[in-house]
Design a protein around this motif. Structure first.
Motif, PDB file in Angstrom:
ATOM      1  N   TYR A 145       0.930   3.907  -3.005  1.00 22.26           N
ATOM      2  CA  TYR A 145       0.549   5.523  -2.574  1.00 22.26           C
ATOM      3  C   TYR A 145       1.435   6.374  -3.197  1.00 22.26           C
ATOM      4  O   TYR A 145       1.378   7.282  -3.612  1.00 22.26           O
TER       5      TYR A 145
ATOM      6  N   ILE B 269      -6.354  -5.226   3.879  1.00 22.52           N
ATOM      7  CA  ILE B 269      -6.259  -6.077   2.678  1.00 22.52           C
ATOM      8  C   ILE B 269      -5.316  -7.285   2.988  1.00 22.52           C
ATOM      9  O   ILE B 269      -5.721  -8.279   2.547  1.00 22.52           O
TER      10      ILE B 269
ATOM     11  N   THR C 149     -11.543  -0.185   0.067  1.00 26.74           N
ATOM     12  CA  THR C 149     -11.277   0.720  -0.912  1.00 26.74           C
ATOM     13  C   THR C 149     -12.261   1.862  -0.650  1.00 26.74           C
ATOM     14  O   THR C 149     -11.943   3.138  -0.495  1.00 26.74           O
TER      15      THR C 149
ATOM     16  N   MET D 138      -5.952   0.730   5.525  1.00 29.79           N
ATOM     17  CA  MET D 138      -6.551  -0.188   4.518  1.00 29.79           C
ATOM     18  C   MET D 138      -5.786  -1.005   3.619  1.00 29.79           C
ATOM     19  O   MET D 138      -6.105  -2.554   3.767  1.00 29.79           O
ATOM     20  N   SER D 139      -4.374  -0.992   3.662  1.00 28.37           N
ATOM     21  CA  SER D 139      -3.433  -1.746   3.222  1.00 28.37           C
ATOM     22  C   SER D 139      -3.341  -3.162   4.084  1.00 28.37           C
ATOM     23  O   SER D 139      -2.995  -4.198   3.576  1.00 28.37           O
TER      24      SER D 139
ATOM     25  N   THR E 212     -12.185   3.812   2.382  1.00 36.58           N
ATOM     26  CA  THR E 212     -10.991   4.610   2.661  1.00 36.58           C
ATOM     27  C   THR E 212     -11.253   6.015   1.780  1.00 36.58           C
ATOM     28  O   THR E 212     -11.071   7.118   2.231  1.00 36.58           O
ATOM     29  N   ILE E 213     -11.882   5.806   0.556  1.00 34.23           N
ATOM     30  CA  ILE E 213     -12.201   7.085  -0.077  1.00 34.23           C
ATOM     31  C   ILE E 213     -13.284   7.859   0.675  1.00 34.23           C
ATOM     32  O   ILE E 213     -13.135   9.097   0.821  1.00 34.23           O
TER      33      ILE E 213
ATOM     34  N   VAL F  71      -4.529   4.825   4.532  1.00 39.50           N
ATOM     35  CA  VAL F  71      -4.109   4.159   3.211  1.00 39.50           C
ATOM     36  C   VAL F  71      -3.357   3.026   3.884  1.00 39.50           C
ATOM     37  O   VAL F  71      -3.412   1.787   3.552  1.00 39.50           O
TER      38      VAL F  71
ATOM     39  N   THR G 276     -11.674  -6.276  -0.543  1.00 35.86           N
ATOM     40  CA  THR G 276     -10.830  -5.205  -1.088  1.00 35.86           C
ATOM     41  C   THR G 276     -11.418  -3.897  -1.631  1.00 35.86           C
ATOM     42  O   THR G 276     -11.196  -2.755  -1.327  1.00 35.86           O
ATOM     43  N   PHE G 277     -12.705  -4.227  -2.278  1.00 38.64           N
ATOM     44  CA  PHE G 277     -13.223  -3.305  -2.925  1.00 38.64           C
ATOM     45  C   PHE G 277     -14.110  -2.447  -1.783  1.00 38.64           C
ATOM     46  O   PHE G 277     -14.038  -1.047  -1.828  1.00 38.64           O
TER      47      PHE G 277
ATOM     48  N   GLY H 129       0.881  -1.345  -0.218  1.00 35.43           N
ATOM     49  CA  GLY H 129       0.278  -0.126  -0.105  1.00 35.43           C
ATOM     50  C   GLY H 129       0.838   1.249   0.048  1.00 35.43           C
ATOM     51  O   GLY H 129       0.423   2.229  -0.740  1.00 35.43           O
TER      52      GLY H 129
END
Length: 89
Positions: free
Chosen positions: A19, A47, A76, A43-44, A79-80, A40, A72-73, A15
């Motif tokens: 990034y 994942i 993501t 999230m990483s 996180t967004i 990030v 993962t979706f 990640g």
């Protein structure tokens, strides 16, 4: 537990590199903030933890892959959302 922690650390590495590439290519329109970096990395790590699905004997490879992709979706998108990046969704 030790293997899961290793997978989380490997996920953080992937990640972080991804990034940094995004920042280097000017894909992110704003300067990175502390929230961006921490989210990030979290999230990483999560994942990376999702790769534990492939070790479960109860799941076939395709089911594990599907769950990994869905997870993962979801991470993501989360996180967004956390980073208030609604224009990318």
């Amino acid at each position: 537990m030790k293997v899961s922690l290793q997978r989380m650390m490997i996920g953080c590495g992937y990640g972080a590199v991804a990034y940094l590439v995004i920042i280097a290519l000017n894909i992110q329109p704003t300067h990175p903030t502390m929230r961006n970096v921490v989210s990030v990395l979290i999230m990483s790590a999560l994942i990376g933890l999702l790769t534990d699905l492939f070790e479960l004997d109860r799941l076939s490879y395709l089911v594990a892959l599907g769950l990994h992709l869905l997870g993962t979706f979801g991470l993501t998108i989360g996180t967004i959302w956390v980073n208030h990046r609604y224009d990318l969704v």
